[in-house]
Design an enzyme around this catalytic site. Structure first.
Site, short mmCIF file in Angstrom:
data_model
loop_
_atom_site.label_atom_id
_atom_site.label_comp_id
_atom_site.label_asym_id
_atom_site.label_seq_id
_atom_site.Cartn_x
_atom_site.Cartn_y
_atom_site.Cartn_z
N CYS A 120 0.88 -1.36 -0.05
CA CYS A 120 -0.03 -0.05 0.01
C CYS A 120 0.86 1.30 0.05
O CYS A 120 1.98 1.12 0.85
CB CYS A 120 -0.78 -0.12 1.09
SG CYS A 120 -1.78 1.67 1.55
N CYS A 177 0.83 3.07 3.25
CA CYS A 177 1.75 2.43 4.37
C CYS A 177 3.14 2.75 3.94
O CYS A 177 3.94 2.78 4.91
CB CYS A 177 1.30 0.92 4.31
SG CYS A 177 -0.31 0.44 4.88
N ASP A 231 -1.45 16.35 -0.29
CA ASP A 231 -1.68 15.61 -1.39
C ASP A 231 -0.71 15.86 -2.65
O ASP A 231 -0.57 16.87 -3.00
CB ASP A 231 -3.33 15.88 -1.97
CG ASP A 231 -3.89 14.79 -2.66
OD1 ASP A 231 -4.75 13.96 -2.58
OD2 ASP A 231 -3.29 14.56 -3.90
N ASN A 252 -13.57 9.33 0.10
CA ASN A 252 -13.93 8.90 -1.18
C ASN A 252 -14.25 7.41 -0.69
O ASN A 252 -13.29 6.67 -0.66
CB ASN A 252 -13.36 9.04 -2.42
CG ASN A 252 -13.29 10.51 -2.82
OD1 ASN A 252 -14.21 10.96 -2.88
ND2 ASN A 252 -12.07 10.92 -3.37
N GLY A 272 -14.76 7.11 -6.77
CA GLY A 272 -13.40 7.61 -7.24
C GLY A 272 -12.39 7.38 -6.19
O GLY A 272 -11.25 7.86 -6.31
N THR A 304 -8.96 5.76 -5.06
CA THR A 304 -7.81 5.31 -6.04
C THR A 304 -7.02 4.82 -5.10
O THR A 304 -6.14 3.96 -5.46
CB THR A 304 -7.19 6.28 -6.66
OG1 THR A 304 -6.97 7.46 -5.91
CG2 THR A 304 -8.33 6.90 -8.10
N HIS A 327 -6.37 2.62 1.25
CA HIS A 327 -5.95 2.76 2.56
C HIS A 327 -6.72 4.08 3.08
O HIS A 327 -6.61 5.16 2.67
CB HIS A 327 -4.57 2.98 2.73
CG HIS A 327 -4.17 3.21 4.07
ND1 HIS A 327 -3.03 2.57 4.64
CD2 HIS A 327 -4.58 4.02 5.24
CE1 HIS A 327 -2.87 2.88 6.08
NE2 HIS A 327 -3.82 3.83 6.37
N HIS A 377 -8.55 7.11 4.16
CA HIS A 377 -8.07 8.62 4.35
C HIS A 377 -8.86 9.59 4.33
O HIS A 377 -10.04 9.30 3.41
CB HIS A 377 -6.83 8.67 3.34
CG HIS A 377 -7.32 8.61 1.87
ND1 HIS A 377 -7.31 7.29 1.38
CD2 HIS A 377 -7.58 9.55 0.96
CE1 HIS A 377 -7.79 7.54 -0.03
NE2 HIS A 377 -7.89 8.70 -0.08
P1 DGP Z 1 -8.68 8.86 -3.21
O1 DGP Z 1 -8.87 9.28 -4.83
O2 DGP Z 1 -9.71 9.46 -2.41
O3 DGP Z 1 -8.47 7.44 -3.06
O4 DGP Z 1 -7.47 9.63 -2.98
C1 DGP Z 1 -5.99 9.43 -3.14
C2 DGP Z 1 -5.19 10.61 -3.29
O5 DGP Z 1 -3.84 10.37 -2.95
C3 DGP Z 1 -5.17 11.41 -4.42
O6 DGP Z 1 -5.77 12.64 -4.20
C4 DGP Z 1 -3.71 11.34 -4.80
C5 DGP Z 1 -3.11 11.18 -3.41
N1 DGP Z 1 -1.73 10.41 -3.62
C6 DGP Z 1 -1.59 9.12 -4.31
N2 DGP Z 1 -0.41 8.73 -4.25
C7 DGP Z 1 0.17 9.58 -3.43
C8 DGP Z 1 1.75 9.94 -2.97
O7 DGP Z 1 2.64 9.03 -3.28
N3 DGP Z 1 1.92 10.72 -2.09
C9 DGP Z 1 0.99 11.98 -1.78
N4 DGP Z 1 1.51 12.96 -1.16
N5 DGP Z 1 -0.41 11.68 -2.23
C10 DGP Z 1 -0.58 10.79 -2.97
#
Ligand code: DGP
Length: 116
Positions: A7, A10, A33, A89, A95, A97, A100, A102
């Site tokens: 993950c 993680c 993000d 989400n 949506g 993605t 885990h 959050h």
């Molecule tokens: P969701 O679509 O609700 O599952 O949001 C996942 C969010 O995680 C998305 O807005 C982009 C963010 N994200 C994905 N990979 C990384 C990463 O490696 N670092 C950071 N800071 N954010 C990430």
């Protein structure tokens, strides 16, 4: 804390992938993000791997509660205490993605039209 090998969040929690940290304690990590959807976009991630709201057991419920209770302080640290939008989400139709659980905290601008 129980973490998942593959993950991405993680890996961030283990420090294997860097993050722009806003807040951390024993229960959660809040970081910016990587693909911000607002001027300020912070994710609050509980320090236990579970994918969905539906997978919350007693321990996870407590953790998510602590995350929710900490959001005002995280928003203040991010400079958006005047107002922010909080989003989870849940599932692919919404949506999600990263699987885990959050909490998105978005602000720093007028957040525009509301869904509800
Ligand atoms: P969701 O679509 O609700 O599952 O949001 C996942 C969010 O995680 C998305 O807005 C982009 C963010 N994200 C994905 N990979 C990384 C990463 O490696 N670092 C950071 N800071 N954010 C990430």
């Amino acid at each position: 804390m129980s973490l998942d090998e593959n993950c991405i969040f993680c890996k961030i929690l283990r420090g294997e992938i860097p993050s722009d940290k806003v807040y951390e304690d024993g229960d959660m990590l809040a970081f910016r993000d990587i693909h911000p959807q607002a001027k300020v976009h912070v994710l609050c991630v509980p320090k236990s791997h579970f994918s969905y709201l539906s997978e919350m057991g007693e321990k996870e419920r407590g953790l998510v509660g602590k995350c929710m209770a900490k959001l005002p302080e995280i928003a203040r640290l991010a400079g958006i205490e005047k107002g922010y939008r909080v989003i989870i989400n849940q599932g692919e139709d919404a949506g999600q993605t990263v699987f885990h659980l959050h909490i998105h905290i978005l602000g720093g601008q007028n957040m525009g039209e509301k869904l509800l």
